[in-house]
Scaffold this active site. Sequence first.
Site, PDB file in Angstrom:
ATOM      1  CE  LYS A 102      -4.282   1.069   2.486  1.00  0.00           C
ATOM      2  NZ  LYS A 102      -4.915   0.918   3.814  1.00  0.00           N
TER       3      LYS A 102
HETATM    4  C1  E4P Z   1      -8.314   1.395   4.275  1.00  0.00           C
HETATM    5  O1  E4P Z   1      -7.512   1.066   3.431  1.00  0.00           O
HETATM    6  C2  E4P Z   1      -8.255   2.704   4.940  1.00  0.00           C
HETATM    7  O2  E4P Z   1      -7.028   2.890   5.523  1.00  0.00           O
HETATM    8  C3  E4P Z   1      -9.372   2.837   5.923  1.00  0.00           C
HETATM    9  O3  E4P Z   1     -10.564   2.353   5.325  1.00  0.00           O
HETATM   10  C4  E4P Z   1      -9.543   4.226   6.471  1.00  0.00           C
HETATM   11  O4  E4P Z   1     -10.741   4.297   7.211  1.00  0.00           O
HETATM   12  P1  E4P Z   1     -11.036   5.503   8.214  1.00  0.00           P
HETATM   13  O5  E4P Z   1     -11.195   6.747   7.424  1.00  0.00           O
HETATM   14  O6  E4P Z   1     -12.320   5.114   8.895  1.00  0.00           O
HETATM   15  O7  E4P Z   1      -9.874   5.572   9.140  1.00  0.00           O
END
Ligand code: E4P
Length: 217
Positions: free
Chosen positions: A83
């Site tokens: 990522k």
């Molecule tokens: C997933 O890849 C993201 O990091 C995550 O969904 C972020 O979610 P949040 O905005 O609720 O922290």
Amino acid sequence: MKFFVDTADVDAIRELNDLGMVDGVTTNPSIILKSGRDIMEVTREICSITSGPVSAEVVSMNAEAMIAEGRKLAEIAENITVKVPLTWDGLKACKVLSGEGKMVNVTLCFSVNQALIAAKAGATFISPFIGRLDDINLDGMELISDIRQVYDNYGFETQILAASVRSANHVAQCALVGADVMTAPPAVIKALANHVLTDKGLEQFEKDWAKTGQKIL
Ligand code: E4P
């Protein structure tokens, strides 16, 4: 639509996986912090639970260091998805890592243009954040829908991974607008089973069944 679980809680992942609800897992530095565990150790354990893509995030800001971190994370297991953030350096890392055959998830996407250049840089997944846009009174779901249209217009194969999913309504809307994947915390996935009329109907059936005086077992 594929379901990824947005957590590093291995017990929660196992429970959902046993029900066939886990097509993959996403993590980020905040999720690793919350787990209280070592990133390499917990990510390895998650990869042993599911054979689906498991996103592990780089933490450096420059492309060279992101590439080195991505290569190290990818050694954990074959199903690691590296990522990287949606910055110019993140896109450079995406291009190199995807060129090496690694899956890459480009995260922190908040616009159609960002999604467009991530696809051109070879992203396997693009992660538009719905909840964080809603938090600032913008329309997260409109972004998913717009990216769907742009990717379909030009035949991009990058999968739309709807992230920052906070509610059952978000999940339904993602499926309706054609997100390829959505990632949500375990509690949101479990809440998909809930409906007030299901509870009400069940309550009535229980009462009526008691009145029959019958037993099945
Ligand atoms: C997933 O890849 C993201 O990091 C995550 O969904 C972020 O979610 P949040 O905005 O609720 O922290």
